[in-house]
Design an enzyme around this catalytic site. Structure first.
Site, PDB file in Angstrom:
ATOM      1  N   ARG A   1       0.982  -1.421   0.146  1.00  0.00           N
ATOM      2  CA  ARG A   1       0.032   0.074   0.062  1.00  0.00           C
ATOM      3  C   ARG A   1       0.749   1.439  -0.093  1.00  0.00           C
ATOM      4  NH1 ARG A   1      -2.950  -0.878   5.761  1.00  0.00           N
ATOM      5  NH2 ARG A   1      -4.358   0.749   4.721  1.00  0.00           N
TER       6      ARG A   1
ATOM      7  N   ASN B   1      -6.987   0.934  16.397  1.00  0.00           N
ATOM      8  CA  ASN B   1      -6.686   0.240  15.391  1.00  0.00           C
ATOM      9  C   ASN B   1      -5.298   0.209  15.023  1.00  0.00           C
ATOM     10  OD1 ASN B   1      -8.577  -1.527  14.342  1.00  0.00           O
ATOM     11  ND2 ASN B   1      -9.555  -0.055  12.743  1.00  0.00           N
TER      12      ASN B   1
ATOM     13  N   GLY C   1     -11.614  -8.545  24.332  1.00  0.00           N
ATOM     14  CA  GLY C   1     -11.244 -10.268  23.644  1.00  0.00           C
ATOM     15  C   GLY C   1     -12.408 -11.455  24.433  1.00  0.00           C
TER      16      GLY C   1
ATOM     17  N   ASP D   1     -13.709  -3.946  13.908  1.00  0.00           N
ATOM     18  CA  ASP D   1     -14.669  -3.393  13.312  1.00  0.00           C
ATOM     19  C   ASP D   1     -16.203  -3.817  13.335  1.00  0.00           C
ATOM     20  OD1 ASP D   1     -12.334  -2.272  12.191  1.00  0.00           O
ATOM     21  OD2 ASP D   1     -12.226  -3.690  10.516  1.00  0.00           O
TER      22      ASP D   1
HETATM   23  O1  KDG Z   1      -9.525  -4.213  10.888  1.00  0.00           O
HETATM   24  C1  KDG Z   1      -9.567  -4.860   9.726  1.00  0.00           C
HETATM   25  C2  KDG Z   1      -8.263  -4.226   8.915  1.00  0.00           C
HETATM   26  O2  KDG Z   1      -7.288  -4.354   9.579  1.00  0.00           O
HETATM   27  C3  KDG Z   1      -8.479  -4.979   7.637  1.00  0.00           C
HETATM   28  O3  KDG Z   1      -9.563  -4.848   6.917  1.00  0.00           O
HETATM   29  C4  KDG Z   1      -7.569  -4.173   6.637  1.00  0.00           C
HETATM   30  O4  KDG Z   1      -7.969  -2.009   6.887  1.00  0.00           O
HETATM   31  C5  KDG Z   1      -7.067  -2.814   6.992  1.00  0.00           C
HETATM   32  C6  KDG Z   1      -5.696  -2.482   7.599  1.00  0.00           C
HETATM   33  O5  KDG Z   1      -5.194  -1.366   7.240  1.00  0.00           O
HETATM   34  O6  KDG Z   1      -5.269  -3.415   8.161  1.00  0.00           O
END
Ligand code: KDG
Length: 330
Positions: free
Chosen positions: A110, A170, A231, A262
């Site tokens: 990416r 995240n 978890g 998510d």
């Molecule tokens: O939460 C799931 C995501 O990790 C996956 O869909 C891919 O967006 C993504 C990432 O950047 O890891």
């Protein structure tokens, strides 16, 4: 089709995900399935299945994978009409490598993607038109300095426009250094109303503490609600009124943990949006529990299917499960 009134707007990078067909090792597997992935678009799909209207904003290449992102999302009822195509950079792809135990390993391709070229100057106030809520994650700021500044700008703008804002850290260690991740994620927390870390992310951000102490510390930074994923222990929600725990749902067959966070966010937001005016003053215990319970259910369902979002339920399915109904399948 453009939807002028939406419950939730989200911004992020969506990619094409390749997974081995037989769940074999990436190096040797000859066959792959191709689908859509991206934390923010996963949340948009989850919410759309729960009958909330959603808009996804992102940048894509002028390539077949960009087309696939758009057709998949619009097929799931997500408004994609504000997405931007970049003629000079591609749509990103990523691969999941299933391990015999634990989370799959992921490999991203990416760097230099259309989404990673997002800058603060590109943020457009019209993206928030007719929306009540903005959801963002720590993945967009992890893509680069400019995407981090753009995320911050959009969060600030959303609050100025009267939207509520949720933020899922995240943490993706493969995308940035620990130091930069910690500093940036901590700096974005004061810009959200709803913060949703996992327990490991809380530890990454603040060091080792008791679970209740994390709640208090994050609330002190500004959010009105902190929903922590624990978890196998379920989840816990904190507001100025106190905290509420919600039990986990059993996972009968663990297939793929990616996307569970998510799914949790979609379940949580789908309930919170119905009580949006209460968020500022502190949500009632009963409503917070309802939101966490639905979030836990979705999180557990997401782990039992291959793919990030394919196993997410509709509202009718959620109501059947939570109401103890057995579905008629034939
Ligand atoms: O939460 C799931 C995501 O990790 C996956 O869909 C891919 O967006 C993504 C990432 O950047 O890891």
């Amino acid at each position: 089709m453009r939807n002028n009134q939406v419950d939730v707007v989200t911004l992020g990078e969506s990619m094409i995900l390749f997974q081995s067909y037989n769940q074999g090792a990436l190096q040797y597997e000859p066959l792959f399935t191709k689908s859509l992935a991206g934390a923010e678009s996963n949340v948009a799909i989850g919410l759309s299945r729960l009958e909330k209207s959603t808009r996804w904003i992102g940048r894509l290449g002028h390539d077949p994978f960009g087309d696939l992102v758009l057709t998949t999302l619009s097929g799931q009822g997500v408004d994609t009409s504000y997405a931007v195509r970049d003629a000079e950079a591609p749509t990103a792809v990523y691969f999941k490598d299933f391990k015999r135990y634990g989370d799959p390993a992921v490999y991203y391709y990416r760097k230099g993607s259309a989404a990673s070229r997002l800058t603060p100057e590109m943020i457009d106030v019209s993206w928030l038109e007719g929306a009540s809520h903005l959801h963002v994650t720590g993945i967009t700021p992890a893509l680069g300095e400019q995407t981090a500044a753009a995320t911050r700008k959009l969060m600030e703008l959303a609050r100025k426009q009267g939207l509520t804002v949720s933020f899922d850290p995240n943490l993706r260690r493969k995308l940035w250094s620990e130091e930069l991740a910690r500093e940036t994620l901590l700096s974005l927390i004061p810009l959200c109303d709803i913060f949703m870390p996992g327990d490991e992310e809380a530890e990454f951000l603040l060091g080792e503490m008791e679970i209740e102490a994390y709640g208090e510390a994050f609330l002190d930074m500004g959010p009105k609600l902190v929903a922590m994923k624990l978890g196998a222990e379920g989840s816990i929600g904190f507001t100025q009124k106190g905290f509420v725990r919600a039990e986990p749902f059993a996972v009968d067959r663990l297939i793929d943990t990616v996307g569970a966070g998510d799914a949790f966010a979609s379940g949580l937001l789908s309930v919170l949006l119905d009580y949006r005016e209460q968020i500022e003053g502190g949500l009632d215990e009963a409503h917070l529990h309802e939101a966490l319970r639905r979030a836990n259910l979705l999180g557990s369902m997401a782990t039992q299917f291959k793919g990030d979002w394919e196993g997410l339920p509709t509202l009718a399915e959620v109501n059947d499960i939570l109401g103890g109904q057995k579905s008629v399948t034939r």
